[in-house]
Design a protein around this motif. Sequence first.
Motif, short mmCIF file in Angstrom:
data_model
loop_
_atom_site.label_atom_id
_atom_site.label_comp_id
_atom_site.label_asym_id
_atom_site.label_seq_id
_atom_site.Cartn_x
_atom_site.Cartn_y
_atom_site.Cartn_z
N GLU A 92 43.18 81.40 21.99
CA GLU A 92 44.12 81.73 20.90
C GLU A 92 43.40 82.04 19.60
OE1 GLU A 92 47.66 79.20 21.10
OE2 GLU A 92 47.14 78.77 19.03
N ARG A 93 42.36 81.25 19.28
CA ARG A 93 41.68 81.46 18.00
C ARG A 93 40.91 82.78 17.97
NH1 ARG A 93 42.45 82.00 13.42
NH2 ARG A 93 41.03 81.30 11.82
N ARG A 94 40.55 83.28 19.17
CA ARG A 94 39.80 84.55 19.20
C ARG A 94 40.70 85.75 18.89
NH1 ARG A 94 34.65 84.26 21.94
NH2 ARG A 94 33.98 82.12 21.58
N ILE A 95 42.02 85.55 18.89
CA ILE A 95 42.91 86.68 18.55
C ILE A 95 42.55 87.17 17.15
CG2 ILE A 95 45.31 87.40 18.19
CD1 ILE A 95 46.15 85.10 20.09
N HIS A 96 42.26 86.22 16.27
CA HIS A 96 41.90 86.52 14.88
C HIS A 96 40.67 87.44 14.84
CE1 HIS A 96 41.04 85.69 10.64
NE2 HIS A 96 39.86 85.21 10.95
N GLU A 97 39.64 87.04 15.55
CA GLU A 97 38.38 87.78 15.52
C GLU A 97 38.56 89.19 16.11
OE1 GLU A 97 35.32 86.02 17.93
OE2 GLU A 97 33.73 87.09 16.89
N VAL A 136 43.21 96.89 23.34
CA VAL A 136 41.92 96.52 22.72
C VAL A 136 41.68 95.02 22.93
CG1 VAL A 136 40.68 96.27 20.54
CG2 VAL A 136 42.00 98.35 20.98
N LEU A 137 42.71 94.22 22.71
CA LEU A 137 42.53 92.77 22.88
C LEU A 137 42.12 92.46 24.32
CD1 LEU A 137 45.53 91.25 20.83
CD2 LEU A 137 43.13 91.36 20.18
N GLN A 138 42.78 93.07 25.28
CA GLN A 138 42.44 92.81 26.69
C GLN A 138 40.98 93.15 26.98
OE1 GLN A 138 45.61 95.12 28.33
NE2 GLN A 138 46.92 93.35 28.65
N SER A 143 35.56 91.24 28.05
CA SER A 143 34.11 91.47 28.00
C SER A 143 33.40 90.28 27.35
CB SER A 143 33.77 92.78 27.30
OG SER A 143 34.04 92.66 25.94
N GLU A 144 34.04 89.61 26.39
CA GLU A 144 33.37 88.49 25.69
C GLU A 144 33.51 87.18 26.46
OE1 GLU A 144 31.90 88.44 22.34
OE2 GLU A 144 31.80 90.60 22.62
N LEU A 145 34.63 87.02 27.15
CA LEU A 145 34.87 85.77 27.89
C LEU A 145 35.15 86.13 29.35
CD1 LEU A 145 37.30 84.03 25.31
CD2 LEU A 145 34.88 83.57 25.58
N PRO A 146 34.10 86.34 30.12
CA PRO A 146 34.29 86.85 31.50
C PRO A 146 35.10 85.88 32.39
CG PRO A 146 31.98 86.98 30.84
CD PRO A 146 32.68 86.23 29.77
N ILE A 147 35.28 84.65 31.98
CA ILE A 147 36.09 83.76 32.84
C ILE A 147 37.57 84.18 32.82
CG2 ILE A 147 34.54 81.76 32.73
CD1 ILE A 147 36.56 80.48 30.84
N GLY A 234 28.59 82.12 21.35
CA GLY A 234 29.71 82.55 20.52
C GLY A 234 29.75 81.85 19.17
N PRO A 235 30.85 82.03 18.43
CA PRO A 235 30.92 81.48 17.07
C PRO A 235 31.09 79.96 17.01
CG PRO A 235 32.96 82.60 17.66
CD PRO A 235 32.01 82.83 18.78
#
Length: 471
Positions: A92-97, A136-138, A143-147, A234-235
């Motif tokens: 959820e928090r990555r939606i921001h980024e 874009v979000l998908q 790509s950033e969180l392959p799980i 990651g961050p």
Amino acid sequence: MSMFEDIPVDVGVIYEGERIRRKDMQVELGGPDKEHKFELARVRKPEEIEDGKVVVIGPDIKDMAEGSSHPLGILIEVAGEKLEPELEGVVERRIHEYSNFIEGFMHLNQRYDIWLRLGKKSFAKGLNSFEYIGKVLQRLFKSELPIIEKMQVTFITDPAKIKEQWKEALAIYEARDARARGLKDEEVDKFYGCTLCQSFAPTHVCVITPQRYSNCGSISWFDGRASARIDPKGPVFEIDKGELVDAEKGEYSGVNAVVKQKSLGEVTKVWLYTAFGYPHTSCGCFEGAAFYIPEADGFGIVDRGYKEATVNGLPFSTLADSTAGGRQVDGFHGISIEYMRSPKFLKTDGGWNRVVWMPASVKERVAAFMPKELVDKVATENEARTIDDLKAFLKERNHPIVGTWKEKPVVAEEAVPTEAETPSETFVGTVPTLPITTGGYKIILKDAKIYAKKVIIRSMKDEKIEEKGKQ
Ligand code: SF4
């Protein structure tokens, strides 16, 4: 040229931190004028969602008038063999980024507080549907969180539908926060850090401990742990606590070292449980702010949703500006609502015994976590709208802070000279960071010692009167 050929605008890390002003916005989604807004991530079974699907419930961007504001709900549903519900907060928090990677699209805050704007230029380039944003979000998430193996995104703009799901989202946030309660800072070896907000506040580092929830209120210690495990580069990262330097203030050698490194030397020391000395820095998306009220020697608290002026006459936005930007400012402190439920909440400063004012809506949310005997002694806007009201209320209710007034005369009540002059070449003081803007450059002086030929101290009250007279 766009990073994705089928997306009409560019996508990339360079767009993070981009601000879109009202005059440049095509549409606004969520934000302070809309009560019902949220973003939520849920982990689903693979058969429950359709990978790549984007659903829009209510008007799409192209159906919205230029310059208009709308409520918004964003639901991200993910599935994957290794995905646990524990990771929902992290996703959820990555939606921001990732939203902020989209050219001309701004995302601020989190959870029930989201505030987004699409710029006119990006709209003119063809970014006129949530379909593009969902795609874009998908792609970025996968790509950033392959799980994440499957992902479905739903945008809700229908006000009735949002209201319904907003209530459910609030219950889910509360259940998530409750899970993290009970664990103590002393019981763990590791804390977690987050630098997700450095795009807006380059020297800010959140230190997330079991008893000091992240400033944005959306990353608990458990979320931090889960995030660092699935995306160690990651961050969100692990912090070895190191030695306990000061138990009362909450100072750890490991925290100091990591914060110094991640803030590029700007912040060298952090005291976790105080708003004075070396307080935890504040980025810009904190849920609320604690502000020192010298006349009462106590703290006021204000949250982002409170629209009126606080008891000292200043609104949230002004108080937030006093502490935002990754700085350590004495007496001004970005906090989450969940941190107010922690036994470590401003513990060094007296904890709840030092809190004198907060909006009624915040009090309602945290009352069950306040010492029982203090609940009726802390004023809200219903009892105090000015400092005089506040002092009268605190005296009448015998708030514990009143006992300390007798010992320490309150400085702000002393007569302030309207103008004073010190002898020439007087040493005025040392300033840890002094920014000077001149001739198109910003010069930052570190640990500057100031000598001045003349020091003028002018009462701001008198200046205001002078200014009024000029109008
Ligand atoms: S407020 Fe802190 S924890 Fe939350 S996203 Fe920003 S840096 Fe991370």
